[in-house]
Design an enzyme around this catalytic site. Structure first.
Site, mmCIF file in Angstrom:
data_model
loop_
_atom_site.group_PDB
_atom_site.id
_atom_site.type_symbol
_atom_site.label_atom_id
_atom_site.label_comp_id
_atom_site.label_asym_id
_atom_site.label_seq_id
_atom_site.Cartn_x
_atom_site.Cartn_y
_atom_site.Cartn_z
ATOM 1 N N ILE A 159 22.532 -22.611 -3.212
ATOM 2 C CA ILE A 159 22.781 -23.360 -1.888
ATOM 3 C C ILE A 159 22.320 -22.666 -0.703
ATOM 4 O O ILE A 159 23.049 -21.663 -0.434
ATOM 5 C CB ILE A 159 24.012 -23.923 -1.929
ATOM 6 C CG1 ILE A 159 24.529 -24.773 -3.228
ATOM 7 C CG2 ILE A 159 24.472 -24.736 -0.712
ATOM 8 C CD1 ILE A 159 23.433 -25.924 -3.825
ATOM 9 N N THR A 160 21.542 -22.933 0.115
ATOM 10 C CA THR A 160 21.044 -22.258 1.299
ATOM 11 C C THR A 160 22.204 -22.599 2.368
ATOM 12 O O THR A 160 22.808 -23.779 2.421
ATOM 13 C CB THR A 160 19.877 -22.887 2.038
ATOM 14 O OG1 THR A 160 18.987 -22.602 0.796
ATOM 15 C CG2 THR A 160 19.354 -22.037 3.009
ATOM 16 N N GLU A 243 12.778 -34.523 3.501
ATOM 17 C CA GLU A 243 12.855 -33.118 3.290
ATOM 18 C C GLU A 243 11.538 -32.589 2.372
ATOM 19 O O GLU A 243 11.262 -31.407 3.002
ATOM 20 C CB GLU A 243 13.775 -32.776 2.061
ATOM 21 C CG GLU A 243 13.964 -31.486 1.723
ATOM 22 C CD GLU A 243 15.058 -31.356 0.403
ATOM 23 O OE1 GLU A 243 15.263 -30.239 -0.213
ATOM 24 O OE2 GLU A 243 15.970 -32.247 0.003
ATOM 25 N N GLU A 368 6.174 -29.706 -10.505
ATOM 26 C CA GLU A 368 6.045 -30.643 -11.698
ATOM 27 C C GLU A 368 6.842 -31.964 -11.575
ATOM 28 O O GLU A 368 6.286 -33.044 -12.145
ATOM 29 C CB GLU A 368 6.673 -29.811 -13.044
ATOM 30 C CG GLU A 368 5.975 -28.673 -13.473
ATOM 31 C CD GLU A 368 6.179 -27.522 -12.573
ATOM 32 O OE1 GLU A 368 6.892 -27.384 -11.693
ATOM 33 O OE2 GLU A 368 5.231 -26.399 -12.448
HETATM 34 C C1 FAD Z 1 16.119 -19.925 -2.423
HETATM 35 C C2 FAD Z 1 16.472 -21.238 -2.765
HETATM 36 C C3 FAD Z 1 16.985 -22.295 -1.866
HETATM 37 C C4 FAD Z 1 17.559 -23.389 -2.194
HETATM 38 N N1 FAD Z 1 18.358 -24.067 -1.567
HETATM 39 C C5 FAD Z 1 18.901 -25.292 -2.039
HETATM 40 C C6 FAD Z 1 19.966 -26.181 -1.241
HETATM 41 O O1 FAD Z 1 20.319 -25.843 -0.167
HETATM 42 N N2 FAD Z 1 20.574 -27.083 -1.887
HETATM 43 C C7 FAD Z 1 20.450 -27.440 -3.154
HETATM 44 O O2 FAD Z 1 20.963 -28.200 -3.548
HETATM 45 N N3 FAD Z 1 19.439 -26.740 -4.001
HETATM 46 C C8 FAD Z 1 18.524 -25.489 -3.482
HETATM 47 N N4 FAD Z 1 17.729 -25.124 -4.220
HETATM 48 C C9 FAD Z 1 17.577 -25.405 -5.431
HETATM 49 C C10 FAD Z 1 16.150 -25.989 -5.857
HETATM 50 O O3 FAD Z 1 16.162 -27.288 -5.372
HETATM 51 C C11 FAD Z 1 15.886 -25.827 -7.336
HETATM 52 O O4 FAD Z 1 15.754 -24.742 -7.723
HETATM 53 C C12 FAD Z 1 14.956 -26.899 -7.998
HETATM 54 O O5 FAD Z 1 15.007 -28.182 -7.642
HETATM 55 C C13 FAD Z 1 14.443 -26.588 -9.219
HETATM 56 O O6 FAD Z 1 15.786 -26.687 -10.126
HETATM 57 P P1 FAD Z 1 16.222 -25.562 -11.288
HETATM 58 O O7 FAD Z 1 15.914 -24.339 -10.468
HETATM 59 O O8 FAD Z 1 17.460 -26.009 -11.738
HETATM 60 O O9 FAD Z 1 14.885 -25.616 -12.042
HETATM 61 P P2 FAD Z 1 15.007 -26.572 -13.513
HETATM 62 O O10 FAD Z 1 15.407 -27.880 -13.231
HETATM 63 O O11 FAD Z 1 15.803 -25.762 -14.732
HETATM 64 O O12 FAD Z 1 13.444 -26.357 -13.900
HETATM 65 C C14 FAD Z 1 12.852 -25.140 -14.382
HETATM 66 C C15 FAD Z 1 11.287 -25.559 -14.777
HETATM 67 O O13 FAD Z 1 11.090 -26.616 -15.657
HETATM 68 C C16 FAD Z 1 10.297 -27.572 -15.014
HETATM 69 N N5 FAD Z 1 10.742 -29.200 -15.434
HETATM 70 C C17 FAD Z 1 11.856 -29.466 -15.340
HETATM 71 N N6 FAD Z 1 11.888 -30.910 -15.547
HETATM 72 C C18 FAD Z 1 10.530 -31.128 -15.839
HETATM 73 C C19 FAD Z 1 9.942 -32.246 -16.014
HETATM 74 N N7 FAD Z 1 10.531 -33.445 -16.548
HETATM 75 N N8 FAD Z 1 8.598 -32.250 -16.456
HETATM 76 C C20 FAD Z 1 8.014 -31.173 -16.082
HETATM 77 N N9 FAD Z 1 8.621 -30.007 -15.991
HETATM 78 C C21 FAD Z 1 9.814 -30.126 -15.610
HETATM 79 C C22 FAD Z 1 10.439 -27.312 -13.546
HETATM 80 O O14 FAD Z 1 9.611 -27.927 -12.752
HETATM 81 C C23 FAD Z 1 10.716 -26.009 -13.424
HETATM 82 O O15 FAD Z 1 9.450 -25.261 -13.646
HETATM 83 C C24 FAD Z 1 17.063 -23.957 -3.643
HETATM 84 C C25 FAD Z 1 16.418 -22.911 -4.641
HETATM 85 C C26 FAD Z 1 16.109 -21.832 -4.068
HETATM 86 C C27 FAD Z 1 15.411 -21.087 -5.089
#
Ligand code: FAD
Length: 388
Positions: A159-160, A243, A368
């Site tokens: 969370i940023t 966004e 993705e």
């Molecule tokens: C620096 C930073 C700041 C952020 N800030 C915020 C914030 O302020 N608030 C907030 O809520 N979130 C925030 N995020 C979270 C960000 O939005 C998520 O990291 C992102 O949505 C991906 O979720 P995950 O990391 O859980 O990856 P996962 O959902 O675990 O995905 C892992 C991999 O699997 C792939 N994948 C998953 N499902 C599918 C599918 N159906 N088909 C094909 N591929 C798939 C993904 O593309 C990815 O490559 C932040 C992340 C970072 C790193």
């Protein structure tokens, strides 16, 4: 500046913003990048300049300006080369505050939106969970109603502004059995009992704090529910259009910055008795990169124009983020190459730019997931409608 979208007023705003950033922000960036903490005084200065209120209603202290002012703010923030600082500002102004403005009632807006616009309060948006971010409907945090409050349990990650913000906009399941139709949104004060936050270390965006947050039996008063109960998923999806467009705009702006810097460098750097900008291999690469960035930029402006008119641009905003973040990564990778060994040095901007840019295809919907959305629209003819 592109006169099809930008008026003289827009251009004056850009100039005053550039001057402000140069004077008030740039001198502190190196420190904030090193400490991972942005000094609090700058939030108030942004507020005093009106930068947090540019697209919010005048009734709450905003300026109610068109979306191109937001685009200018985002572009110029990218051009001071601190992805982390830019992220902290937009997570506050365009993640947390977007929800406050759209779903908050008058009391909530007075309590949280007004001080957000003045820069006295900083917000964050908590959706992603340690168990998964892409699958928003699969979130596990729960908010169980008991008399005059909800009891919130669960955790959020990445969370940023998750550590240093004053309030948190949090999504949790009020009716877990209903899946994505059982999610609600709440606004929480940081000092509610049972909230703890841990700062995460990360590759880039180093000036911004990224937090993992735990909610342990947090008592959330019923009046802190935002909008309607169980409508949270729709609210979240609706705001993804803005966004994702903003993330596309950020990407074209940082790619442009990289190219501008590389071009200056290439003019001065000599090899084999001439400026390196005279080597055909590099000239053609520049021509290709410029073309890609220019096309993305024009597309992003056209999507901005349509969103500003009230069109629901889910497809176009997804395309904007998908394509432009990919282009930005390629451009920055190549610009680092143009600088040779200096590109790899921290004293030059490309190293940080490359780290920061890598988040583009991940945050706010991975590439993705965007392809999944686009495939559903294009192949299955799925349509998306705004929640409100
Ligand atoms: C620096 C930073 C700041 C952020 N800030 C915020 C914030 O302020 N608030 C907030 O809520 N979130 C925030 N995020 C979270 C960000 O939005 C998520 O990291 C992102 O949505 C991906 O979720 P995950 O990391 O859980 O990856 P996962 O959902 O675990 O995905 C892992 C991999 O699997 C792939 N994948 C998953 N499902 C599918 C599918 N159906 N088909 C094909 N591929 C798939 C993904 O593309 C990815 O490559 C932040 C992340 C970072 C790193």
């Amino acid at each position: 500046m592109n006169s099809m979208y930008f008026t003289e007023e827009h251009n004056l705003f850009r100039k005053s913003l550039q001057d402000f950033l140069k004077k008030e922000v740039v001198p502190h960036i190196e420190t904030w990048e090193k400490t991972g903490k942005i000094d609090r005084f700058i939030w108030k200065k942004f507020g005093d300049m009106g930068f947090f209120g540019i697209n919010y209603p005048e009734a709450y202290g905003g300026l109610n300006l068109d979306l191109f002012y937001t685009i200018i703010l985002q572009e110029e923030l990218q051009k001071i080369n601190s992805g982390g600082f830019a992220a902290a500002i937009w997570a506050h102004a365009y993640l947390a505050m977007t929800h406050l403005n759209a779903e908050g009632n008058d009391r909530q807006k007075k309590q949280y939106l007004v001080p957000s616009i003045t820069g006295e309060k900083v917000g964050c948006l908590c959706i992603t969970e340690p168990f998964g971010g892409s699958d928003v409907a699969g979130m596990r945090s729960t908010a169980v109603k008991q008399d005059d409050h909800y009891v919130l349990n669960g955790s959020k990650t990445f969370i940023t502004n998750g550590v240093y913000s004053d309030y948190l906009i949090v999504a949790a399941k009020t009716n877990p059995e209903l899946g994505n139709k059982g999610i609600s949104i709440f606004v929480l004060d940081r000092d509610f009992k049972g909230i703890t936050a841990t700062k995460l270390d990360k590759l880039g965006w180093r000036a911004s704090d990224t937090g993992e947050i735990a909610f342990d039996n947090v008592k959330v008063p019923i009046e802190n529910l935002m909008g309607e109960e169980n409508k949270g998923f729709n609210y979240i999806m609706q705001h993804f259009a803005l966004e994702r467009l903003i993330m596309g705009v950020n990407a074209h702006a940082r790619a442009e910055y990289a190219l501008e810097y590389a071009l200056e460098y290439m003019k001065e750097r000599h090899a084999f008795g001439k400026s390196i900008n005279q080597f055909q291999a590099l000239r053609h690469t520049i021509a290709d990169l410029y073309t890609e960035v220019e096309i993305c930029k024009e597309f992003n402006y056209s999507v901005t124009y349509r969103l500003n008119k009230g069109e629901y641009v889910v497809k176009e905003a997804s395309m904007s983020k998908l394509k432009t973040t990919q282009v930005a990564d390629e451009v920055i990778y190549q610009c680092l190459q143009f600088l040779g060994g200096y590109g790899y040095m921290e004293d030059y901007p490309m190293a940080r730019l490359m780290r920061d840019s890598r988040l583009g295809p991940i945050g706010g919907g991975t590439s993705e997931i965007l392809r999944e959305i686009l495939a559903k629209i294009i192949i299955d003819k799925k349509t998306y409608k705004p929640a409100t």
